[in-house]
Design an enzyme around this catalytic site. Structure first.
Site, PDB file in Angstrom:
ATOM      1  N   ARG A 101       0.856  -1.178   0.000  1.00  0.00           N
ATOM      2  CA  ARG A 101       0.000   0.000   0.000  1.00  0.00           C
ATOM      3  C   ARG A 101       0.896   1.232   0.000  1.00  0.00           C
ATOM      4  NH1 ARG A 101      -3.310  -3.062  -1.373  1.00  0.00           N
ATOM      5  NH2 ARG A 101      -5.427  -3.432  -0.538  1.00  0.00           N
TER       6      ARG A 101
ATOM      7  N   GLU B 155      -3.062   8.509  -3.677  1.00  0.00           N
ATOM      8  CA  GLU B 155      -3.474   7.641  -4.767  1.00  0.00           C
ATOM      9  C   GLU B 155      -4.920   7.966  -5.130  1.00  0.00           C
ATOM     10  OE1 GLU B 155      -4.236   2.928  -5.093  1.00  0.00           O
ATOM     11  OE2 GLU B 155      -2.163   3.448  -4.536  1.00  0.00           O
TER      12      GLU B 155
ATOM     13  N   HIS C  97      -1.958   0.835  -9.537  1.00  0.00           N
ATOM     14  CA  HIS C  97      -2.573  -0.113  -8.604  1.00  0.00           C
ATOM     15  C   HIS C  97      -3.331  -1.214  -9.359  1.00  0.00           C
ATOM     16  CE1 HIS C  97      -4.160  -0.449  -4.199  1.00  0.00           C
ATOM     17  NE2 HIS C  97      -3.920  -1.638  -4.729  1.00  0.00           N
TER      18      HIS C  97
END
Length: 308
Positions: free
Chosen positions: A224, A252, A271
């Site tokens: 993450r 993000e 991602h």
């Protein structure tokens, strides 16, 4: 009893549904498929953001929240007492491991540089050859769970040397503890981050972590974004001493104009490590198993405890 899922295709992918169970896709947060009363088992959307957790308040009878993601950081401490939270551990092992191997090879063999040259129509052999290689590298995997095991299995044929790190040491398996990282980082050519995001791992990759990595080492973040401090990443990577492959960032999505976009030693993907065509069949196979266990009164798999 009702089950709400985020994908219409999941109705068929679940497999056999126990008698008395109604499965309904909930695809529009503003328009529930029916009365929320009686929804006992809920599957939120994949890669849900914090706002999605507010939907829990609309499900007064929910007993199980089954995630489609391996990470549960958005849901920890937001699920009401008495509700069981389960993650999708195992579902993303192959896809995430594939991304890690691809990212490592792409960076070591200078593919980003050559792709940019291709777009310019330039033959850059003299600039990139000889490239680096994976054979003989020392790979440090931080996060020795199921994805870490999948990464190791896929990298093993490349003649690399492994060191694995987990929250706590497992000497019988050759797994070191996180507290050993200061000693292990200076010997690693490639560092792969696969830890969940918790209070303990947030900001783990800071100035000291990066400074401990040897010159030319590659940092791969498939965990993450907030596991790494972005300001520390930008500062260290701007010097050109390290390389990075990042599937996740903080913030993000990464905004336009952010310095990470411009660094030639950084490979960025949006991602996508777990977003593959095989995701839904694997994910709903797990959801179906969990649903049948719940109805039968059997223990559920992948229960999230202390953020894991």
């Amino acid at each position: 009893m009702k089950v709400w899922i985020p994908h219409p295709a999941g109705v068929e992918l679940l497999g056999e549904v126990p008698l008395g169970v109604t499965v309904e896709p909930w695809t529009d947060s503003a328009a529930p498929p029916s009365d929320p009363a009686g929804v006992r088992f809920w599957v939120p959307p994949f890669l849900a953001v914090g706002e999605t957790t507010a939907m829990l308040a609309r499900l007064p009878d929910v007993a199980v929240v089954q995630l489609l993601s391996a990470g549960a950081e958005v849901w920890v401490d937001r699920v009401p007492e008495g509700v069981t939270l389960c993650d999708a551990r195992g579902v993303h092992d192959s896809s995430t491991a594939e991304w890690v191997v691809t990212a490592i090879l792409a960076q070591l063999r200078a593919f980003p540089t050559m792709i940019r040259a291709q777009a310019r129509g330039e033959w850059v052999y003299g600039d990139v050859a000889p490239t680096d290689e994976l054979a003989g590298k020392r790979v440090l995997i931080v996060g020795a769970g199921s994805i870490g095991a999948a990464v190791r299995a896929r990298l093993a044929p490349f003649d690399v040397e492994f060191t694995l790190v987990a929250r706590t040491a497992r000497p019988a398996e050759g797994v070191h503890a996180v507290r050993d990282l200061p000693r292990l980082l200076p010997t690693a050519d490639v560092v792969v981050l696969l830890v969940p995001l918790t209070d303990a791992t947030r900001g783990m990759v800071d100035e000291r972590f990066l400074a401990a990595m040897p010159d030319g080492a590659l940092l791969v973040n498939a965990a993450r974004g907030p596991v790494a401090r972005t300001d520390a990443l930008v500062a260290e990577l701007s010097r050109g001493r390290l390389r990075a492959a990042l599937d996740v960032t903080d913030p993000e999505p990464l905004p336009a104009g952010h310095p990470l976009w411009e660094l030639p030693n950084v490979l960025l993907t949006p991602h996508v490590a777990g977003s593959v065509r095989g995701l839904l069949p694997r994910a709903y196979r797990l959801v179906g198993e969990q649903l049948r266990r719940f109805v039968a009164g059997e223990p559920l798999r992948n229960r999230v405890v202390e953020g894991y």
